[in-house]
Design a protein around this motif. Structure first.
Motif, mmCIF file in Angstrom:
data_model
loop_
_atom_site.group_PDB
_atom_site.id
_atom_site.type_symbol
_atom_site.label_atom_id
_atom_site.label_comp_id
_atom_site.label_asym_id
_atom_site.label_seq_id
_atom_site.Cartn_x
_atom_site.Cartn_y
_atom_site.Cartn_z
ATOM 1 N N SER A 146 0.816 -1.209 0.000
ATOM 2 C CA SER A 146 0.000 0.000 0.000
ATOM 3 C C SER A 146 0.852 1.262 0.000
ATOM 4 C CB SER A 146 -0.928 0.009 1.220
ATOM 5 O OG SER A 146 -1.868 -1.042 1.141
ATOM 6 N N ARG A 147 1.976 1.231 0.716
ATOM 7 C CA ARG A 147 2.838 2.416 0.751
ATOM 8 C C ARG A 147 3.433 2.731 -0.614
ATOM 9 N NH1 ARG A 147 7.307 1.194 3.572
ATOM 10 N NH2 ARG A 147 6.640 -0.837 4.351
ATOM 11 N N TRP A 148 3.799 1.675 -1.342
ATOM 12 C CA TRP A 148 4.613 1.860 -2.534
ATOM 13 C C TRP A 148 3.851 1.784 -3.855
ATOM 14 C CZ3 TRP A 148 9.027 -1.936 -0.699
ATOM 15 C CH2 TRP A 148 9.740 -1.330 0.345
ATOM 16 N N ALA A 149 2.615 1.360 -3.838
ATOM 17 C CA ALA A 149 1.904 1.137 -5.108
ATOM 18 C C ALA A 149 1.695 2.438 -5.881
ATOM 19 C CB ALA A 149 0.573 0.449 -4.860
ATOM 20 N N GLU A 150 1.312 3.507 -5.212
ATOM 21 C CA GLU A 150 1.075 4.811 -5.861
ATOM 22 C C GLU A 150 0.152 4.676 -7.070
ATOM 23 O OE1 GLU A 150 4.788 7.611 -5.212
ATOM 24 O OE2 GLU A 150 5.383 5.803 -6.307
ATOM 25 N N GLY A 151 -0.942 3.952 -6.880
ATOM 26 C CA GLY A 151 -1.925 3.797 -7.941
ATOM 27 C C GLY A 151 -1.647 2.656 -8.901
ATOM 28 N N ARG A 152 -0.511 2.008 -8.774
ATOM 29 C CA ARG A 152 -0.186 0.892 -9.660
ATOM 30 C C ARG A 152 -0.818 -0.400 -9.152
ATOM 31 N NH1 ARG A 152 6.188 2.213 -9.679
ATOM 32 N NH2 ARG A 152 5.565 2.716 -7.529
ATOM 33 N N ASP A 153 -0.737 -1.423 -9.963
ATOM 34 C CA ASP A 153 -1.369 -2.699 -9.662
ATOM 35 C C ASP A 153 -0.767 -3.306 -8.394
ATOM 36 O OD1 ASP A 153 -3.088 -5.033 -10.727
ATOM 37 O OD2 ASP A 153 -1.154 -5.963 -10.286
ATOM 38 N N LEU A 154 -1.631 -3.634 -7.414
ATOM 39 C CA LEU A 154 -1.147 -4.128 -6.133
ATOM 40 C C LEU A 154 -0.479 -5.498 -6.263
ATOM 41 C CD1 LEU A 154 -4.098 -3.122 -3.762
ATOM 42 C CD2 LEU A 154 -1.868 -2.021 -3.965
ATOM 43 N N LYS A 155 -1.023 -6.358 -7.103
ATOM 44 C CA LYS A 155 -0.425 -7.683 -7.289
ATOM 45 C C LYS A 155 0.967 -7.556 -7.898
ATOM 46 C CE LYS A 155 -1.453 -12.303 -9.194
ATOM 47 N NZ LYS A 155 -0.231 -12.538 -9.985
ATOM 48 N N ALA A 156 1.089 -6.695 -8.886
ATOM 49 C CA ALA A 156 2.391 -6.500 -9.516
ATOM 50 C C ALA A 156 3.402 -5.934 -8.519
ATOM 51 C CB ALA A 156 2.250 -5.572 -10.727
ATOM 52 N N MET A 157 2.956 -4.984 -7.705
ATOM 53 C CA MET A 157 3.852 -4.414 -6.699
ATOM 54 C C MET A 157 4.269 -5.470 -5.679
ATOM 55 S SD MET A 157 5.639 -2.114 -5.244
ATOM 56 C CE MET A 157 5.269 -0.586 -6.105
ATOM 57 N N ALA A 158 3.323 -6.303 -5.243
ATOM 58 C CA ALA A 158 3.635 -7.331 -4.261
ATOM 59 C C ALA A 158 4.690 -8.295 -4.790
ATOM 60 C CB ALA A 158 2.362 -8.092 -3.884
ATOM 61 N N GLU A 159 4.551 -8.717 -6.037
ATOM 62 C CA GLU A 159 5.463 -9.723 -6.586
ATOM 63 C C GLU A 159 6.827 -9.136 -6.911
ATOM 64 O OE1 GLU A 159 3.158 -11.595 -9.679
ATOM 65 O OE2 GLU A 159 1.649 -12.278 -8.226
ATOM 66 N N MET A 160 6.858 -7.896 -7.408
ATOM 67 C CA MET A 160 8.145 -7.264 -7.652
ATOM 68 C C MET A 160 8.883 -7.025 -6.341
ATOM 69 S SD MET A 160 10.109 -4.292 -7.772
ATOM 70 C CE MET A 160 8.989 -2.912 -7.647
ATOM 71 N N SER A 161 8.147 -6.608 -5.298
ATOM 72 C CA SER A 161 8.771 -6.368 -3.991
ATOM 73 C C SER A 161 9.336 -7.661 -3.411
ATOM 74 C CB SER A 161 7.758 -5.764 -3.020
ATOM 75 O OG SER A 161 7.297 -4.515 -3.486
ATOM 76 N N LEU A 162 8.611 -8.764 -3.563
ATOM 77 C CA LEU A 162 9.107 -10.041 -3.067
ATOM 78 C C LEU A 162 10.393 -10.451 -3.779
ATOM 79 C CD1 LEU A 162 5.756 -12.005 -2.697
ATOM 80 C CD2 LEU A 162 7.415 -11.618 -0.854
ATOM 81 N N LEU A 163 10.442 -10.271 -5.091
ATOM 82 C CA LEU A 163 11.650 -10.618 -5.829
ATOM 83 C C LEU A 163 12.810 -9.721 -5.395
ATOM 84 C CD1 LEU A 163 13.144 -12.237 -7.953
ATOM 85 C CD2 LEU A 163 12.299 -10.644 -9.695
ATOM 86 N N LEU A 164 12.540 -8.436 -5.205
ATOM 87 C CA LEU A 164 13.594 -7.519 -4.765
ATOM 88 C C LEU A 164 14.109 -7.922 -3.387
ATOM 89 C CD1 LEU A 164 15.300 -4.967 -4.995
ATOM 90 C CD2 LEU A 164 13.312 -3.642 -4.222
ATOM 91 N N LEU A 165 13.224 -8.247 -2.478
ATOM 92 C CA LEU A 165 13.634 -8.665 -1.139
ATOM 93 C C LEU A 165 14.498 -9.914 -1.193
ATOM 94 C CD1 LEU A 165 13.383 -8.142 1.927
ATOM 95 C CD2 LEU A 165 11.297 -9.537 1.897
ATOM 96 N N MET A 166 14.121 -10.867 -2.047
ATOM 97 C CA MET A 166 14.898 -12.101 -2.183
ATOM 98 C C MET A 166 16.260 -11.851 -2.825
ATOM 99 S SD MET A 166 13.139 -14.440 -0.768
ATOM 100 C CE MET A 166 12.501 -13.149 0.312
ATOM 101 N N ALA A 167 16.386 -10.746 -3.557
ATOM 102 C CA ALA A 167 17.631 -10.474 -4.285
ATOM 103 C C ALA A 167 18.633 -9.668 -3.466
ATOM 104 C CB ALA A 167 17.327 -9.742 -5.589
ATOM 105 N N LEU A 168 18.202 -9.036 -2.389
ATOM 106 C CA LEU A 168 19.112 -8.208 -1.606
ATOM 107 C C LEU A 168 20.072 -9.070 -0.783
ATOM 108 C CD1 LEU A 168 16.710 -5.411 -0.306
ATOM 109 C CD2 LEU A 168 18.352 -5.278 -2.197
ATOM 110 N N ARG A 169 21.243 -8.524 -0.521
ATOM 111 C CA ARG A 169 22.232 -9.214 0.303
ATOM 112 C C ARG A 169 21.842 -9.067 1.768
ATOM 113 N NH1 ARG A 169 26.686 -7.321 3.141
ATOM 114 N NH2 ARG A 169 28.296 -8.883 3.590
ATOM 115 N N GLY A 170 21.718 -10.200 2.458
ATOM 116 C CA GLY A 170 21.340 -10.191 3.864
ATOM 117 C C GLY A 170 20.233 -11.195 4.121
#
Length: 545
Positions: free
Chosen positions: A347-371
């Motif tokens: 909800s914080r990051w969608a800014e009017g964009r598709d919530l499902k797309a934001m959720a899945e992109m965020s999950l991939l980004l989280l999995m890709a970060l070091r840590g």
């Protein structure tokens, strides 16, 4: 670019060693809101145990449980009145033992909170401490005399609003509370207090827990001279008196690390345990480094860099990358985009964009970060921030600051399990917080059998991280790219991965290096070659990698 078939590395067995936690994915459970087994509208330990199979199906390494300890629930468990007890609303110690045993059967580690900076005013320690200034526990909490004019000992402000000092007529003194007045600060400098806290940690280690998250640990010690905090002179968003000060003196004292070494020494004696600090505030970056430097302190720490970010921007992620360089003596980071204390990232990051797309992109980004990566319950379903009307608010912060901030209730609404059951299968009776109607069609049972659901995408992405050592423990190297693209490499040759994300609102031109093969993609279907659509994420492996 149209990706039809994705190549994924073969599973790699995870070694059982002392550093199982390095690069791990941990799933946070907020017990009140996860699953209610007894029909009282509040989630409990047996409810968690009954749904551990769901958590294990995600492919995570372990589960972190928010407090379930005996508590008056003024701050819903973060006001502890018995560090070695289970509150009856959550079950019994036997229920906890059953949960740990079942989690271990499923290959899940169990991490629990330890709230060592403050306790409840109903804790027997505080009841005794406030009786007079000469009892055996008189110095177990932070007491101070009034100034000559009767005002508090310092100008320190509470996180939840108002002065951080409350007058107690029995003692004829003020006591410190950086949070609610019902959460008096422990005097952690007192060695007897340290011994009591270490004993409580040992109690849970003996019951089989695999580690601890230390809540608000940078509040554990303060300036003993009670020096006033200086004002913040630059204008910015201020919703609480707390925001008007630099918090140089009411927290973050350097002696905290001495206590942390004692905690580390204890857990090392059990072997293979994981210690992570929650560190918030303006000095968090320095403190996280201090609390994890070298082999004698905590294993990891996380702050609120992403949790409180109102927008997902390239420079935000790039800043996070710079905080934890892969250097000898540096600590190991943990990251989380959502938790029980912050509005959900979707909800914080969608800014009017598709919530499902934001959720899945965020999950991939989280999995890709070091840590290490922390996933908050419901994040795997793509849940947006829950809507809680004013008359159903229970969070003291939300009530005090409404409507300037919506507080934490919207991130704590019940987990939806079954779309066709009352209260989405969370409980058979009205829950302590309402189920948001938007969450019902995102229930676990609805998403379970849809291969394109966020739930199944989450499973795929977590499995990808487990199977690629470059993602789990590899170095991270930024790659220059035009805004709003975020591009970086993980690992090193011959097993490098290239990670590319379009954080913007428009399709952006970008082509991967020749001959690199796609190992994962989200939100990319049908995109023309040489472009990345908004909220697209792409992971590629170098040739022959």
């Amino acid at each position: 670019m149209n990706v039809q078939t994705l190549s994924v590395a073969s599973p790699t067995p995870q070694a059982e060693d002392a550093e199982w936690w390095r690069g791990a994915v941990l799933y946070q459970v907020y017990p009140r809101s996860f699953a209610d087994s007894d029909g009282d509208g509040i989630g409990d330990l047996p409810g968690i145990t009954a749904h551990l199979d769901h958590i294990a199906s995600l492919g995570v390494d372990g589960v972190w449980l928010s407090p379930f300890f005996t508590s008056p629930m003024k701050d819903f468990g973060y006001d502890v009145s018995d560090y070695c007890g289970v509150d009856p609303v959550f079950g019994t110690l036997a229920d906890f033992d059953t949960l740990v045993a079942r989690a271990h059967e499923l290959g899940l580690k169990v991490i629990i909170d330890q709230v060592f900076s403050h306790a409840s005013d109903a804790h027997p320690w505080f009841v005794e401490s406030r009786r007079d200034a000469s009892n055996p526990k008189a110095d177990w909490f932070v007491w101070a005399d009034a100034k000559p004019d009767g005002s508090p000992p310092s100008n320190w402000q509470s996180v939840f609003g108002g002065a951080a000092w409350t007058w107690d007529a029995r003692r004829g003194q003020y006591y410190l509370h950086n949070f609610l007045k019902e959460q008096p600060d422990l005097n952690v400098r007192n060695l007897e207090v340290q011994e009591a806290l270490l004993a409580s940690a040992r109690f849970w280690l003996d019951r089989g827990v695999d580690g601890f998250r230390f809540d608000a640990i940078n509040f554990a010690m303060h300036d003993p001279d009670l020096t006033d905090n200086p004002p913040v002179l630059t204008l910015g968003k201020r919703t609480r008196p707390f925001d008007f000060q630099h918090h140089f003196h009411n927290q973050s004292h350097g002696d905290i690390t001495v206590f942390l070494t004692r905690l580390r020494r204890l857990t090392d004696s059990y072997g293979g345990r994981f210690l992570v600090a929650e560190v918030g505030g303006e000095q968090a970056e320095r403190e996280m480094q201090a609390y994890t430097a070298g082999p004698d302190l905590l294993n990891s720490a996380y702050g609120f860099l992403y949790l409180y970010a109102e927008r997902l921007q390239t420079e935000l992620i790039q800043h996070g990358m710079t905080l934890w360089p892969a250097e000898t003596g540096r600590g190991w980071p943990s990251w989380t985009f959502s938790n029980h204390d912050a509005p959900r990232a979707v909800s914080r990051w969608a800014e009017g964009r598709d919530l499902k797309a934001m959720a899945e992109m965020s999950l991939l980004l989280l999995m890709a970060l070091r840590g290490n990566a922390f996933i908050y319950q419901g994040e795997e379903l793509g849940l947006p921030q829950g809507n809680v009307p004013f008359d159903r608010l229970v969070d003291p912060e939300a009530i005090a600051n409404w409507p300037a901030t919506l507080g934490r209730d919207g991130a704590r609404t019940p987990m939806p399990w079954h779309a066709d059951q009352s209260h989405a299968g969370f409980s058979t009776t009205e829950p302590w917080l309402p189920v948001d109607p938007r969450h019902v069609p995102l229930s676990v049972d609805v998403q379970e059998h849809d291969p394109r659901s966020t739930l199944n995408v989450a499973r795929r992405l977590i499995r990808l991280r487990r199977n690629h050592s470059a993602l789990r423990v590899g170095n991270l190297t930024p790659v220059e790219a035009p805004e709003p693209l975020l591009v970086f490499e993980r690992g090193q040759s011959p097993t490098r991965l290239l990670c590319a994300f379009n954080l913007g609102h428009e399709t952006t031109a970008w082509s991967p290096p020749t001959s690199w093969r796609v190992v994962e993609a989200v939100n990319l279907d049908g995109a023309p070659a040489g472009t990345l659509p908004p909220l697209a994420g792409l992971l590629l492996a170098e040739p022959d990698g």
